[in-house]
Design a protein around this motif. Structure first.
Motif, PDB file in Angstrom:
ATOM      1  N   ARG A  63      -3.660   0.817  -7.928  1.00 46.76           N
ATOM      2  CA  ARG A  63      -2.765   0.529  -7.311  1.00 46.76           C
ATOM      3  C   ARG A  63      -2.585  -0.609  -7.155  1.00 46.76           C
ATOM      4  O   ARG A  63      -1.222  -1.238  -7.230  1.00 46.76           O
ATOM      5  CB  ARG A  63      -2.518   1.561  -6.430  1.00 46.76           C
ATOM      6  CG  ARG A  63      -1.144   0.998  -5.693  1.00 46.76           C
ATOM      7  CD  ARG A  63      -0.973   1.819  -4.382  1.00 46.76           C
ATOM      8  NE  ARG A  63      -0.176   1.884  -3.726  1.00 46.76           N
ATOM      9  CZ  ARG A  63       1.442   2.441  -4.065  1.00 46.76           C
ATOM     10  NH1 ARG A  63       1.152   3.515  -4.863  1.00 46.76           N
ATOM     11  NH2 ARG A  63       2.668   2.164  -3.954  1.00 46.76           N
ATOM     12  N   TRP A 108       1.928   6.718   1.971  1.00 53.67           N
ATOM     13  CA  TRP A 108       0.784   8.118   2.966  1.00 53.67           C
ATOM     14  C   TRP A 108      -0.436   8.099   3.170  1.00 53.67           C
ATOM     15  O   TRP A 108      -1.018   8.243   3.742  1.00 53.67           O
ATOM     16  CB  TRP A 108       0.979   8.918   1.734  1.00 53.67           C
ATOM     17  CG  TRP A 108       0.339   8.386   0.514  1.00 53.67           C
ATOM     18  CD1 TRP A 108       1.263   8.235  -0.828  1.00 53.67           C
ATOM     19  CD2 TRP A 108      -1.483   8.446  -0.255  1.00 53.67           C
ATOM     20  NE1 TRP A 108      -0.109   7.634  -2.007  1.00 53.67           N
ATOM     21  CE2 TRP A 108      -1.048   7.879  -1.828  1.00 53.67           C
ATOM     22  CE3 TRP A 108      -2.248   8.385   0.580  1.00 53.67           C
ATOM     23  CZ2 TRP A 108      -2.425   7.191  -2.067  1.00 53.67           C
ATOM     24  CZ3 TRP A 108      -2.838   7.845   0.617  1.00 53.67           C
ATOM     25  CH2 TRP A 108      -4.009   7.525  -1.667  1.00 53.67           C
ATOM     26  N   LEU A 109      -0.783   5.896   2.570  1.00 55.77           N
ATOM     27  CA  LEU A 109      -1.539   5.653   3.349  1.00 55.77           C
ATOM     28  C   LEU A 109      -2.606   6.153   4.533  1.00 55.77           C
ATOM     29  O   LEU A 109      -3.279   6.447   5.098  1.00 55.77           O
ATOM     30  CB  LEU A 109      -2.525   4.608   3.269  1.00 55.77           C
ATOM     31  CG  LEU A 109      -3.828   4.375   2.691  1.00 55.77           C
ATOM     32  CD1 LEU A 109      -4.437   4.969   2.108  1.00 55.77           C
ATOM     33  CD2 LEU A 109      -3.927   2.498   2.200  1.00 55.77           C
ATOM     34  N   ARG A 110      -1.481   5.131   5.569  1.00 61.28           N
ATOM     35  CA  ARG A 110      -1.189   5.633   7.369  1.00 61.28           C
ATOM     36  C   ARG A 110      -1.902   6.886   7.800  1.00 61.28           C
ATOM     37  O   ARG A 110      -2.321   7.404   7.998  1.00 61.28           O
ATOM     38  CB  ARG A 110      -0.319   4.887   8.125  1.00 61.28           C
ATOM     39  CG  ARG A 110      -0.590   4.494   9.031  1.00 61.28           C
ATOM     40  CD  ARG A 110       0.104   2.946   9.776  1.00 61.28           C
ATOM     41  NE  ARG A 110      -0.352   2.290   8.752  1.00 61.28           N
ATOM     42  CZ  ARG A 110      -0.364   1.056   9.071  1.00 61.28           C
ATOM     43  NH1 ARG A 110      -0.587   1.013  10.927  1.00 61.28           N
ATOM     44  NH2 ARG A 110      -0.089  -0.333   8.617  1.00 61.28           N
ATOM     45  N   LEU A 162       0.852  -1.465  -0.086  1.00 58.58           N
ATOM     46  CA  LEU A 162      -0.023   0.386  -0.208  1.00 58.58           C
ATOM     47  C   LEU A 162       1.296   1.299  -0.014  1.00 58.58           C
ATOM     48  O   LEU A 162       2.176   1.325   0.412  1.00 58.58           O
ATOM     49  CB  LEU A 162      -1.016   0.127   1.001  1.00 58.58           C
ATOM     50  CG  LEU A 162      -2.217  -1.293   1.047  1.00 58.58           C
ATOM     51  CD1 LEU A 162      -2.993  -1.255   2.339  1.00 58.58           C
ATOM     52  CD2 LEU A 162      -2.872  -1.146   0.345  1.00 58.58           C
ATOM     53  N   ASN A 181      -5.121   8.523   6.480  1.00 59.22           N
ATOM     54  CA  ASN A 181      -6.061   7.875   7.048  1.00 59.22           C
ATOM     55  C   ASN A 181      -5.900   8.318   8.772  1.00 59.22           C
ATOM     56  O   ASN A 181      -7.738   8.778   8.834  1.00 59.22           O
ATOM     57  CB  ASN A 181      -5.877   5.922   7.457  1.00 59.22           C
ATOM     58  CG  ASN A 181      -6.479   5.126   5.572  1.00 59.22           C
ATOM     59  OD1 ASN A 181      -7.000   6.254   5.385  1.00 59.22           O
ATOM     60  ND2 ASN A 181      -5.817   4.250   5.556  1.00 59.22           N
ATOM     61  N   THR A 226     -11.438   3.063  10.409  1.00 54.40           N
ATOM     62  CA  THR A 226     -11.220   2.814   8.719  1.00 54.40           C
ATOM     63  C   THR A 226     -11.691   3.672   7.955  1.00 54.40           C
ATOM     64  O   THR A 226     -13.253   3.773   7.987  1.00 54.40           O
ATOM     65  CB  THR A 226     -10.859   1.822   8.336  1.00 54.40           C
ATOM     66  OG1 THR A 226      -9.840   1.921   7.679  1.00 54.40           O
ATOM     67  CG2 THR A 226     -12.295   0.337   7.996  1.00 54.40           C
ATOM     68  N   MET A 283      -6.587   3.631  -6.046  1.00 59.72           N
ATOM     69  CA  MET A 283      -6.773   2.963  -5.371  1.00 59.72           C
ATOM     70  C   MET A 283      -6.636   1.259  -6.143  1.00 59.72           C
ATOM     71  O   MET A 283      -6.334   0.117  -5.849  1.00 59.72           O
ATOM     72  CB  MET A 283      -7.222   2.804  -3.387  1.00 59.72           C
ATOM     73  CG  MET A 283      -6.769   1.762  -2.364  1.00 59.72           C
ATOM     74  SD  MET A 283      -4.821   2.066  -2.127  1.00 59.72           S
ATOM     75  CE  MET A 283      -5.112   3.831  -0.845  1.00 59.72           C
TER      76      MET A 283
END
Length: 149
Positions: free
Chosen positions: A122, A11-13, A8, A16, A48, A119
């Motif tokens: 990806r 930057w996702l965490r 993943l 979020n 989430t 997403m």
């Protein structure tokens, strides 16, 4: 089913976390909601960001990684809370096992949640926003029907 999850974005965490903070402050972020479900082992609340979509009057959330933590927690709990800004709603989440229903939800995804398309690209599920590609990927995702509790 693959045993390792795709990488993943880094930057996702942090993104979020920011979404969860902004939601707690009462801000609405387009179609993004925060789904909080009990952890399958700890029972602790696990929030989430998700983007529900509506198809034929039914609401759904799609997990591009069907064995990701949030999807596994939803399967174990079957319930949670959906927050959008200051509005919170207790919900029941039922996994969609009917292939046709899951395909209809996926076909609608690029129209209902266009910001979610990158997403799925990806993750290698689709190459772009073509509804037919999303429908073809339906057997590789998890879809959960949302109903008010």
């Amino acid at each position: 089913m693959p045993t390792t999850l795709p990488a993943l974005p880094r930057w996702l965490r942090p993104a979020n976390r920011l979404v969860r903070l902004l939601t707690r402050l009462g801000l609405r972020l387009g179609t993004v909601h925060v789904l909080t479900v009990p952890g399958r082992r700890s029972g602790a609340p696990r929030p989430t960001p998700v983007s529900p979509l509506t198809v034929d009057g039914r609401r759904y959330v799609i997990a591009g990684l069907p064995e990701g933590d949030w999807a596994r927690n939803v399967r174990a709990a079957g319930r949670g809370e959906l927050a959008h800004g200051r509005r919170r709603q207790a919900v029941t989440l039922t996994e969609v096992t009917d292939a046709d229903e899951r395909e209809r939800a996926m076909r609608a995804f690029p129209r209902e949640v266009p910001h979610g398309v990158p997403m799925f690209v990806r993750l290698g599920l689709v190459t772009g926003p073509d509804p037919d590609e999303f429908a073809a990927a339906a057997q590789r995702v998890a879809a959960f029907r949302i109903t008010a509790s």
